[in-house]
Design a protein around this motif. Structure first.
Motif, short mmCIF file in Angstrom:
data_model
loop_
_atom_site.label_atom_id
_atom_site.label_comp_id
_atom_site.label_asym_id
_atom_site.label_seq_id
_atom_site.Cartn_x
_atom_site.Cartn_y
_atom_site.Cartn_z
N PRO A 102 -46.77 -7.32 5.12
CA PRO A 102 -46.17 -7.98 6.09
C PRO A 102 -44.62 -8.16 5.81
CG PRO A 102 -47.10 -9.71 4.79
CD PRO A 102 -47.76 -8.31 4.42
N SER A 103 -43.83 -7.80 7.00
CA SER A 103 -42.23 -7.78 6.82
C SER A 103 -41.73 -9.09 6.25
CB SER A 103 -41.82 -7.41 8.00
OG SER A 103 -41.81 -7.97 8.96
N VAL A 104 -42.50 -10.01 6.39
CA VAL A 104 -41.79 -11.43 5.82
C VAL A 104 -41.80 -11.50 4.11
CG1 VAL A 104 -44.14 -12.35 5.51
CG2 VAL A 104 -42.20 -13.98 6.01
N LEU A 105 -42.55 -10.54 3.64
CA LEU A 105 -42.31 -10.32 2.19
C LEU A 105 -40.89 -9.41 1.87
CD1 LEU A 105 -45.76 -9.48 1.16
CD2 LEU A 105 -44.69 -11.72 0.74
N ARG A 106 -40.62 -8.75 2.73
CA ARG A 106 -38.96 -8.20 2.59
C ARG A 106 -39.15 -7.23 1.26
NH1 ARG A 106 -34.65 -13.10 3.89
NH2 ARG A 106 -35.35 -13.22 6.11
N LEU A 107 -40.27 -6.78 1.13
CA LEU A 107 -40.45 -5.61 -0.14
C LEU A 107 -39.48 -4.54 0.04
CD1 LEU A 107 -44.36 -5.90 -0.74
CD2 LEU A 107 -42.27 -7.34 -1.47
N SER A 108 -39.46 -3.91 -0.99
CA SER A 108 -38.52 -2.56 -0.94
C SER A 108 -39.61 -1.34 -1.40
CB SER A 108 -37.50 -2.72 -2.13
OG SER A 108 -36.61 -3.64 -1.80
N PRO A 109 -40.16 -0.75 -0.08
CA PRO A 109 -40.90 0.26 -0.48
C PRO A 109 -40.40 1.42 -1.17
CG PRO A 109 -40.28 0.27 1.86
CD PRO A 109 -39.77 -1.05 0.96
N ARG A 110 -41.10 2.40 -1.87
CA ARG A 110 -40.85 3.69 -2.54
C ARG A 110 -40.27 4.43 -1.49
NH1 ARG A 110 -44.15 4.28 -7.91
NH2 ARG A 110 -43.92 2.29 -8.65
N ASP A 132 -45.17 -12.82 -6.94
CA ASP A 132 -44.37 -11.50 -7.26
C ASP A 132 -44.93 -10.51 -6.51
OD1 ASP A 132 -42.80 -9.70 -8.56
OD2 ASP A 132 -43.30 -10.19 -10.69
N PRO A 133 -44.46 -10.53 -5.27
CA PRO A 133 -45.22 -9.45 -4.36
C PRO A 133 -44.56 -8.00 -4.70
CG PRO A 133 -43.59 -10.66 -3.11
CD PRO A 133 -43.85 -11.38 -4.47
N GLN A 134 -43.30 -7.94 -4.89
CA GLN A 134 -42.58 -6.63 -5.37
C GLN A 134 -43.55 -5.98 -6.55
OE1 GLN A 134 -40.21 -4.78 -3.45
NE2 GLN A 134 -41.30 -3.53 -4.47
N PHE A 159 -42.29 -20.68 8.27
CA PHE A 159 -43.09 -19.59 7.54
C PHE A 159 -44.46 -19.14 8.15
CE2 PHE A 159 -45.87 -18.23 4.28
CZ PHE A 159 -45.28 -17.20 3.73
N PHE A 160 -45.31 -20.30 8.59
CA PHE A 160 -46.53 -19.76 9.06
C PHE A 160 -46.57 -18.87 10.19
CE2 PHE A 160 -49.97 -20.89 11.91
CZ PHE A 160 -51.10 -20.66 11.09
N ARG A 161 -45.62 -19.44 11.32
CA ARG A 161 -45.56 -18.83 12.63
C ARG A 161 -45.00 -17.31 12.26
NH1 ARG A 161 -41.94 -21.92 14.38
NH2 ARG A 161 -40.21 -20.59 14.38
N HIS A 162 -43.87 -17.22 11.57
CA HIS A 162 -43.30 -15.95 11.41
C HIS A 162 -44.35 -15.02 10.51
CE1 HIS A 162 -39.14 -17.68 11.59
NE2 HIS A 162 -39.64 -17.03 12.90
N ALA A 163 -45.20 -15.39 9.46
CA ALA A 163 -46.32 -14.96 8.59
C ALA A 163 -47.21 -14.57 9.60
CB ALA A 163 -46.71 -15.64 7.47
N ARG A 164 -47.69 -15.30 10.53
CA ARG A 164 -48.72 -14.92 11.45
C ARG A 164 -48.21 -13.77 12.32
NH1 ARG A 164 -53.25 -18.25 13.29
NH2 ARG A 164 -54.52 -16.68 14.63
N GLU A 165 -47.27 -13.99 12.74
CA GLU A 165 -46.92 -12.88 13.82
C GLU A 165 -46.64 -11.53 13.10
OE1 GLU A 165 -43.06 -14.29 15.32
OE2 GLU A 165 -44.06 -15.59 16.69
N ASP A 166 -45.95 -11.64 11.97
CA ASP A 166 -46.04 -10.23 11.10
C ASP A 166 -47.20 -9.76 10.67
OD1 ASP A 166 -43.35 -10.69 11.24
OD2 ASP A 166 -42.80 -11.18 9.17
N CYS A 167 -48.02 -10.57 10.54
CA CYS A 167 -49.38 -9.95 10.03
C CYS A 167 -50.26 -9.71 11.01
CB CYS A 167 -50.26 -11.07 9.39
SG CYS A 167 -49.86 -11.67 7.64
N SER A 168 -50.07 -10.14 12.31
CA SER A 168 -50.88 -9.67 13.64
C SER A 168 -50.27 -8.39 13.76
CB SER A 168 -50.57 -10.66 14.74
OG SER A 168 -51.32 -11.86 14.46
N ASP A 169 -48.78 -8.08 14.01
CA ASP A 169 -48.45 -6.80 14.18
C ASP A 169 -48.81 -5.62 13.25
OD1 ASP A 169 -47.06 -8.13 16.37
OD2 ASP A 169 -45.07 -8.25 15.37
#
Length: 222
Positions: free
Chosen positions: A200-208, A180-182, A96-106
């Motif tokens: 960050p995409s790691v949260l997998r949110l559903s944007p409007r 509760d990120p959504q 999770f740390f690795r993927h979250a760090r990469e997502d946030c950096s991008d």
């Protein structure tokens, strides 16, 4: 009809609750169900369900104790399962740390390219700390962290506020809440509009706006 597969998040949550329960019982065989509920941070009824499940799997045994109480202790199978779940937890945490760090950096590099300089984070948890590290690398300034549920005053040197009114002028906010990120995303979009809410995409949110999600960045060019 085949049974519906449970989400990885639900499965991970159950595994973590089981791991914490086994840890708590190993540390104190006199712990009560109410004490286990407090340790796990879940309702007493749900604790009872997890406890019965562990007993049925042969991970925990129970015996009567004085004062109409019960004592719980781990079986050999329980010790093995605790070790397995701990190893799984550590592996998942590192992943999770690795993927979250990469997502946030991008996310932050793309935001800088669009002209964003200052952001505020929403949520002062583990993801927030990872995002702060990524922001430092990208040169993006994090002015404040908004979290109504924490008593922290600062996190990694960044001020933490509990009122939306205390948010300084920023180009955008970044959702870093993992409880509760959504709900936080929807709330921020209602206040600021989707063009100023990043995640960050790691949260997998559903944007409007699906088009924004497809780009992986919840903002438009300023």
């Amino acid at each position: 009809m085949p049974p519906q597969a449970r989400s990885p998040l639900e499965t991970d949550h159950e595994a973590d609750s089981t791991r914490l329960m086994l840890d708590a019982i190993e540390s104190d065989d006199r712990v009560t169900q109410r004490g286990l509920a407090a340790e796990l941070g879940i309702a007493l009824g749900l604790t009872n369900i997890y406890l019965k499940r562990c007993i049925n799997k042969g991970l925990i045994k129970v015996r009567k104790a004085p004062a109409k109480r019960y004592a719980y202790y781990l079986t050999a199978k329980g010790f093995s399962e605790k070790a397995r779940l701990t190893a799984k937890f550590l592996t998942r945490s590192l992943s999770f740390f690795r993927h979250a760090r990469e997502d946030c950096s991008d996310l932050f590099l793309a935001s800088k390219a669009k002209g964003y300089q200052k952001v505020a984070f929403v949520g002062a948890g583990d993801l927030c700390e990872i995002a702060i590290l990524a922001a430092l690398d990208s040169g993006l300034e994090v002015t404040v962290i908004f979290d109504e549920t924490t008593n922290r005053q600062r996190l990694a040197g960044t001020p933490v506020v509990r009122s939306f009114a205390e948010l300084a002028e920023v180009d955008a906010v970044v959702i870093t809440d993992i409880k509760d990120p959504q709900a936080q995303y929807d709330r921020m979009v209602a206040r600021l509009g989707p063009e100023r809410v990043l995640f960050p995409s790691v949260l997998r949110l559903s944007p409007r706006k699906p088009a924004a999600a497809a780009r992986g960045v919840g903002v438009k060019s300023p």
